[in-house]
Design a protein around this motif. Structure first.
Motif, short mmCIF file in Angstrom:
data_model
loop_
_atom_site.label_atom_id
_atom_site.label_comp_id
_atom_site.label_asym_id
_atom_site.label_seq_id
_atom_site.Cartn_x
_atom_site.Cartn_y
_atom_site.Cartn_z
N HIS A 114 11.36 6.03 -10.39
CA HIS A 114 12.39 6.55 -9.48
C HIS A 114 11.80 7.55 -8.50
CE1 HIS A 114 16.24 8.13 -8.08
NE2 HIS A 114 15.82 9.35 -8.38
N TYR A 115 10.79 8.27 -8.92
CA TYR A 115 10.19 9.31 -8.09
C TYR A 115 8.91 8.86 -7.38
CZ TYR A 115 13.40 12.39 -10.56
OH TYR A 115 14.53 12.97 -11.07
N LEU A 116 8.50 7.63 -7.62
CA LEU A 116 7.22 7.17 -7.08
C LEU A 116 7.37 6.29 -5.85
CD1 LEU A 116 5.27 6.38 -10.39
CD2 LEU A 116 5.16 8.43 -8.94
N GLU A 117 8.50 6.39 -5.17
CA GLU A 117 8.70 5.59 -3.97
C GLU A 117 7.70 5.96 -2.87
OE1 GLU A 117 12.73 6.16 -2.85
OE2 GLU A 117 13.54 5.00 -4.52
N PHE A 118 7.16 7.18 -2.93
CA PHE A 118 6.17 7.57 -1.93
C PHE A 118 4.89 6.76 -2.07
CE2 PHE A 118 5.09 10.16 -5.60
CZ PHE A 118 3.71 10.23 -5.58
N MET A 119 4.76 5.99 -3.14
CA MET A 119 3.59 5.15 -3.34
C MET A 119 3.87 3.69 -2.98
SD MET A 119 1.98 6.71 -6.86
CE MET A 119 0.33 6.08 -6.46
N ASP A 120 5.04 3.43 -2.41
CA ASP A 120 5.38 2.06 -2.03
C ASP A 120 4.74 1.70 -0.70
OD1 ASP A 120 6.92 1.86 -4.27
OD2 ASP A 120 8.84 2.14 -3.26
N TYR A 121 3.95 0.64 -0.72
CA TYR A 121 3.34 0.12 0.50
C TYR A 121 3.51 -1.40 0.49
CZ TYR A 121 1.32 4.68 1.45
OH TYR A 121 1.17 6.02 1.73
N PRO A 122 4.70 -1.88 0.87
CA PRO A 122 4.98 -3.33 0.77
C PRO A 122 4.08 -4.19 1.63
CG PRO A 122 6.70 -2.17 2.02
CD PRO A 122 5.84 -1.12 1.40
N GLU A 123 3.43 -3.59 2.63
CA GLU A 123 2.56 -4.38 3.49
C GLU A 123 1.24 -4.74 2.83
OE1 GLU A 123 1.72 -0.01 4.54
OE2 GLU A 123 3.40 -1.25 3.90
N ILE A 124 0.92 -4.13 1.70
CA ILE A 124 -0.34 -4.39 1.02
C ILE A 124 -0.20 -5.63 0.13
CG2 ILE A 124 -2.02 -3.50 -0.65
CD1 ILE A 124 -1.48 -0.74 0.38
N ALA A 125 -1.11 -6.56 0.27
CA ALA A 125 -1.04 -7.81 -0.49
C ALA A 125 -1.23 -7.55 -1.98
CB ALA A 125 -2.11 -8.78 0.01
N PRO A 126 -0.40 -8.16 -2.83
CA PRO A 126 -0.50 -7.95 -4.28
C PRO A 126 -1.84 -8.37 -4.87
CG PRO A 126 1.60 -8.97 -3.70
CD PRO A 126 0.75 -8.98 -2.46
N THR A 127 -2.57 -9.20 -4.15
CA THR A 127 -3.86 -9.66 -4.67
C THR A 127 -5.02 -8.77 -4.23
OG1 THR A 127 -4.05 -11.14 -2.76
CG2 THR A 127 -3.09 -12.06 -4.78
N SER A 128 -4.75 -7.75 -3.43
CA SER A 128 -5.82 -6.93 -2.89
C SER A 128 -6.26 -5.86 -3.89
CB SER A 128 -5.37 -6.24 -1.60
OG SER A 128 -4.35 -5.30 -1.87
N GLU A 129 -7.48 -5.37 -3.70
CA GLU A 129 -7.99 -4.29 -4.55
C GLU A 129 -7.19 -3.01 -4.39
OE1 GLU A 129 -12.15 -1.72 -5.25
OE2 GLU A 129 -12.05 -3.33 -3.75
N GLN A 130 -6.73 -2.75 -3.15
CA GLN A 130 -5.95 -1.54 -2.91
C GLN A 130 -4.63 -1.56 -3.68
OE1 GLN A 130 -6.96 1.38 -0.88
NE2 GLN A 130 -5.46 1.90 -2.44
N PHE A 131 -4.01 -2.73 -3.73
CA PHE A 131 -2.77 -2.87 -4.49
C PHE A 131 -3.02 -2.57 -5.97
CE2 PHE A 131 0.31 -5.22 -7.02
CZ PHE A 131 1.51 -4.87 -6.42
N MET A 132 -4.10 -3.08 -6.50
CA MET A 132 -4.42 -2.85 -7.91
C MET A 132 -4.69 -1.36 -8.15
SD MET A 132 -4.01 -5.79 -9.14
CE MET A 132 -4.59 -5.45 -10.80
N ASN A 133 -5.36 -0.71 -7.22
CA ASN A 133 -5.61 0.73 -7.36
C ASN A 133 -4.31 1.53 -7.33
OD1 ASN A 133 -8.36 0.42 -7.60
ND2 ASN A 133 -8.81 0.90 -5.46
N LEU A 134 -3.39 1.13 -6.46
CA LEU A 134 -2.09 1.81 -6.42
C LEU A 134 -1.36 1.67 -7.75
CD1 LEU A 134 -0.76 0.91 -2.84
CD2 LEU A 134 -1.33 3.19 -3.70
N GLN A 135 -1.40 0.47 -8.32
CA GLN A 135 -0.75 0.26 -9.62
C GLN A 135 -1.41 1.12 -10.70
OE1 GLN A 135 1.88 -1.13 -8.02
NE2 GLN A 135 2.20 -2.04 -10.03
N LEU A 136 -2.73 1.23 -10.60
CA LEU A 136 -3.47 2.05 -11.55
C LEU A 136 -3.08 3.52 -11.43
CD1 LEU A 136 -5.73 1.38 -13.62
CD2 LEU A 136 -7.38 2.14 -11.91
N MET A 137 -2.94 3.99 -10.20
CA MET A 137 -2.55 5.39 -9.99
C MET A 137 -1.11 5.64 -10.45
SD MET A 137 -4.45 6.49 -6.43
CE MET A 137 -4.12 5.00 -5.48
#
Length: 421
Positions: A281-304
């Motif tokens: 609920h509080y992590l919306e500031f980490m939402d970046y819908p433009e980032i492809a789910p298969t990208s490394e950056q997306f995986m790093n965001l999920q990790l964070m």
């Protein structure tokens, strides 16, 4: 009397850590006519116009921050004055948000000092306040245009930039502190003189958010009062809901971010209340819908995201007497360490883990864990240059020395009230 009035009346200067309180009588004043103006933008307008105006607005703020000196920013310390009529700005849509355009003052109306400080805020502060810096960074493309319209918000932006610059130019610190006091005094006076529908507006909300950014830069304890002000604003949401969707989303994301990282360090009960809600609920500031789910950056965001959730679990385990378990904390800390070991300070977005590392370090008992998380904090400071990090590192020594007698959360509340993020 609202908490907002109490907070404004008692907020100390950035270098003061005080819990004193004062009562202020509520007064009324004739309504001001200054408004936030929005105009419909034709759906058929070309995106290139928005991009061109964005480039133009940035080029107008192109004075190099290296030119800053104490003489350049002397007017930061001047007290903002009230503006009783709406400025006769020449309409200039600096930013386009969907079907709306934000009307702001042309940057030519800014002084040379303001342009220098706004540029520093744009280049060095704004990127740290979002996870991934991009054209959608609201601190650059929402806060700064609004700051061109409102004198108090503009002064707050200048003050925060000066605080950040003061690490390389210490002569700026007293000037920034004087400017900070002037902004807080203006907010306090408005809280006594204005009607709620005048006081609670997007400019005030943006000003409080910017002042909270300032506390992460200085390591001061004003954030407790600022969070109270923020809570009051959120109880009168009309001024937020009238905004276009993307602007409203930015404000709400930032409010939730400061609540998640700020309230647990200011009040245990409020912290547990925050933790009772799913962290997402509080992590919306980490939402970046433009980032492809298969990208490394997306995986790093999920990790964070997962790492922040681990820190929330560590906090709950320590704060809730009914569920406290040292063994659980050790397991979660090791899980967290293993999870983030591949994310160094050069990883995009890693600065979003400052609060996470601080919580984990405070709870750590093994030398290995303490060394790991403090090293991570030190590395991130080299990137952010936000003073709350060295203040946190110093507080950790106090926490570890005293934790046999008291919980680290209690030590933070009483001895190290810092907004670490």
């Amino acid at each position: 009397m609202s908490s907002f009035e109490n907070g404004l009346a008692t907020a100390p200067s950035p270098t003061t850590r005080s819990s004193s309180s004062t009562s202020w009588e509520k007064k009324t004043a004739p309504p001001h006519t200054k408004t936030l103006r929005w105009v419909n933008d034709k759906r058929g307008a070309k995106k290139s116009r928005c991009a061109r105006e964005r480039r133009d607005s940035e080029s107008n703020l192109s004075i190099a921050s290296s030119e800053v000196s104490s003489a350049n920013v002397a007017d930061v310390s001047e007290e903002p004055t009230s503006i009783d009529t709406e400025p006769d700005y020449t309409p200039s849509a600096l930013e386009c948000f969907g079907e709306f355009s934000l009307i702001t003052a042309p940057t030519e109306l800014l002084s040379a000092q303001e342009r220098v400080l706004f540029q520093h805020f744009s280049e060095r502060v704004a990127p740290v306040m979002v996870v991934l810096d991009s054209v959608s960074n609201g601190y650059r493309h929402i806060i700064l245009p609004l700051a061109c319209q409102d004198q108090v918000l503009g002064r707050a932006v200048s003050v925060v930039a000066a605080f950040h610059l003061a690490q390389q130019a210490p002569d700026l610190a007293p000037i920034a502190e004087a400017g900070h006091r002037a902004v807080v005094e203006k907010l306090r006076r408005d809280s006594l003189e204005l009607e709620p529908n005048q006081l609670f507006n997007p400019y005030t909300l943006a000003t409080i958010l910017v002042l909270l950014v300032g506390d992460t830069i200085t390591g001061a304890s004003n954030y407790r009062y600022l969070l109270e002000m923020l809570a009051c604003l959120m109880r009168l949401p009309e001024s937020v809901y009238m905004l276009p969707g993307s602007v409203r989303a930015f404000f709400m994301q930032q409010v939730k971010m400061f609540q998640l990282f700020g309230l647990p360090l200011s009040d245990v009960d409020k912290g547990l209340q925050i933790m009772s809600t799913a962290p997402e609920h509080y992590l919306e500031f980490m939402d970046y819908p433009e980032i492809a789910p298969t990208s490394e950056q997306f995986m790093n965001l999920q990790l964070m995201r997962s790492a922040i959730c681990d820190a929330c679990e560590i906090y709950r385990n320590c704060a809730d007497p009914s569920s406290f378990s040292p063994a659980v904390s050790v397991d979660v800390i090791e899980r967290l360490r293993h999870k983030v070991i591949g994310l160094d300070s050069f990883s995009k977005g890693a600065h979003a883990l400052v609060w996470t590392y601080y919580i984990a370090a405070a709870e750590s008992v093994s030398p290995e864990h303490r060394e790991f998380f403090t090293e991570r904090l030190g590395s991130l400071y080299q990137y952010t240059r936000f003073g709350s990090i060295p203040a946190a590192l110093q507080a950790l020594q106090t926490i570890w020395n005293r934790r046999k007698a008291r919980k680290w959360i209690e030590i933070i509340m009483d001895d190290a009230p810092i907004l670490v993020m």
